[in-house]
Design a protein around this motif. Structure first.
Motif, PDB file in Angstrom:
ATOM      1  N   LEU A  32     -56.771  42.345  41.455  1.00 50.17           N
ATOM      2  CA  LEU A  32     -57.908  42.346  42.207  1.00 50.17           C
ATOM      3  C   LEU A  32     -57.811  41.808  43.608  1.00 50.17           C
ATOM      4  O   LEU A  32     -58.553  42.126  44.488  1.00 50.17           O
ATOM      5  CB  LEU A  32     -58.960  41.092  41.600  1.00 50.17           C
ATOM      6  N   LYS A  65     -59.050  45.407  33.457  1.00 47.49           N
ATOM      7  CA  LYS A  65     -60.200  44.934  34.071  1.00 47.49           C
ATOM      8  C   LYS A  65     -61.469  45.293  33.612  1.00 47.49           C
ATOM      9  O   LYS A  65     -61.661  46.073  32.865  1.00 47.49           O
ATOM     10  CB  LYS A  65     -60.029  45.550  35.678  1.00 47.49           C
ATOM     11  N   TYR A  97     -63.886  41.644  45.472  1.00 44.95           N
ATOM     12  CA  TYR A  97     -63.771  41.122  44.136  1.00 44.95           C
ATOM     13  C   TYR A  97     -64.585  40.004  44.036  1.00 44.95           C
ATOM     14  O   TYR A  97     -64.761  39.289  45.364  1.00 44.95           O
ATOM     15  CB  TYR A  97     -62.425  40.682  43.649  1.00 44.95           C
ATOM     16  N   GLU A 129     -60.018  40.236  35.840  1.00 46.51           N
ATOM     17  CA  GLU A 129     -58.935  40.906  35.493  1.00 46.51           C
ATOM     18  C   GLU A 129     -58.258  40.046  34.633  1.00 46.51           C
ATOM     19  O   GLU A 129     -58.186  38.722  34.394  1.00 46.51           O
ATOM     20  CB  GLU A 129     -58.192  41.221  36.797  1.00 46.51           C
TER      21      GLU A 129
END
Length: 428
Positions: free
Chosen positions: A414, A341, A420, A401
């Motif tokens: 996420l 990520k 996010y 990600e």
């Protein structure tokens, strides 16, 4: 008692979770299963792992522990791929009377097994000191995961968890191509996402939850509750299933990540969440891998990589520029961090030189010749040199990600994060 088992599979086949599912049914002859079985992923960077580096644990209420121990050992001897050099099974039996004493000890052992590197002798010494029944096969490396899984069972309240529904093939089908109706997996995803994840990769049109190896697993559905993974599994059309099991697991939790205050702390075979500044333009190397360096405030640096299997994620990484402030998460091997990520916290401003704009008419001036400055043909306005203008970047600060087809077992998707901004796979 709690039963922990690890390292019965090989790169060519078998799966420790299959043995766990089998024992889940068979051990009910000797007592009652007290809770869902556990599937615990250990440090993903260990070089001598077989495939997913997973251990399992069962919790059983029984009046005949000797029979249980004999049955479990016989099943390991029958199913473990002993012919494989990397396969070194281990099993541990924690009696109820030892729960209190071993709970904090095995909690620390679990943490270390997921985040750090443990030698076999450390596991064997702990077993010897605790005087718990166990059996190691060959070099006994599986005792490490077996103890860690027992630690997870003793400390259920202390770690984040998800669930996985694992369906297993009939034995005569092992090693043959899996017979599945592909569209049913996409339908299951449509009807259960975001409460399930990593069933499919929409962006790359791939089914993620079906393995490609010769192991017994037909498919595995990951999600937030036993009910939702069961619902998703019920929507899938595939070959007949021999059995299934729902595991509580540390998959999708980021349990493997350590926080690094300085890049000088970074060690191979460990996983980190670290903050730094991009120090050079990302470059694409042979094989399609994208590499770029990151530095901290002290000037320590490390290379970060988006490897070819991360597919479309590499397009994002190629847009990074020196000065961008980022937080990356991933595992380190050979001095390079494999990105799982990335959070882009702040974009560095980029500038380019342009001809000056006429303050009267608003149009760009034209060059009057080498070293002669610039002049607006319409208004006659003059300027001595070009000016710097900020470039609008095709990139937004936020958390990103890798796609599901490249996700590691322990990496938290996420969809499970508290926040996010943009999910790479895909816009829904």
């Amino acid at each position: 008692m709690i039963i922990g088992i690890d390292d019965t599979d090989s790169n060519e086949g078998m799966c420790t979770t299959y043995l766990g599912a089998l024992l889940l049914e068979e051990l009910q002859v000797y007592g009652a299963i007290e809770t869902l079985p556990l599937l615990i992923r250990l440090n993903p960077t260990i070089p001598y792992k077989t495939r997913g580096n997973a251990a399992v644990a069962l919790r059983l209420k029984t009046d005949c522990p000797e029979k249980v121990i004999a049955h479990v050992v016989s099943r390991i001897e029958e199913f473990a791929r002993m012919e494989c050099e990397k396969t070194n099974p281990g099993v541990v039996f924690i009696p109820e009377k030892a729960y209190g004493k071993l709970k904090p000890i095995l909690r620390n052992f679990l943490e270390k097994a997921v985040k750090d590197v443990i030698e076999i002798e450390e596991a064997k010494s702990l077993i010897s000191e605790s005087k718990v029944p166990s059996k190691g096969f060959k070099n006994g490396r599986g005792l490490i995961g077996a103890l860690a899984a027992c630690g997870a069972m003793l400390n259920l309240e202390d770690w984040d968890h998800t669930f996985e529904y694992l369906a297993y093939r009939k034995k005569e089908k092992w090693g043959t191509p899996r017979e599945i109706e592909k569209e049913s997996f996409f339908e299951a995803d449509r009807k259960t996402y975001p409460d399930t994840w990593d069933t499919v990769d929409l962006k790359n049109r791939l089914i993620v939850c079906v393995p490609h190896s010769a192991d017994p697993v037909l498919f595995g559905i990951r999600g937030k509750s036993p009910a939702i993974v069961t619902k998703a599994a019920s929507l899938i059309m595939a070959e007949p299933v021999e059995r299934f099991a729902i595991y509580r697991t540390n998959q999708g939790t980021d349990m493997h990540l350590l926080s690094a205050e300085s890049l000088a702390e970074i060690r191979d075979m460990h996983s980190y969440r670290l903050e730094g500044t991009v120090s050079a333009v990302p470059r694409t190397i042979h094989g399609g891998h994208v590499i770029f360096p990151v530095q901290d405030k002290e000037g320590n640096g490390i290379d970060c990589a988006a490897f070819e299997p991360t597919k479309n994620f590499r397009l994002l990484i190629r847009k990074l520029r020196p000065g961008d402030r980022i937080v990356v998460s991933g595992s380190v091997n050979s001095g390079t961090l494999n990105i799982e990520k990335i959070e882009i916290k702040k974009l560095a401003p980029l500038y380019r030189e342009e001809n000056p704009i006429c303050p009267t008419c608003g149009k760009h001036m034209k060059s009057s010749g080498k070293t002669q400055g610039f002049r607006c043909k319409k208004c006659g306005t003059q300027a001595a040199s070009k000016v710097l203008c900020e470039v609008k970047r095709n990139l937004t600060a936020g958390l990103y990600e890798v796609p599901p087809c490249a996700r590691r077992h322990l990496a938290k998707p996420l969809v499970r994060e508290q926040r996010y901004d943009i999910e790479i796979n895909p816009a829904r």
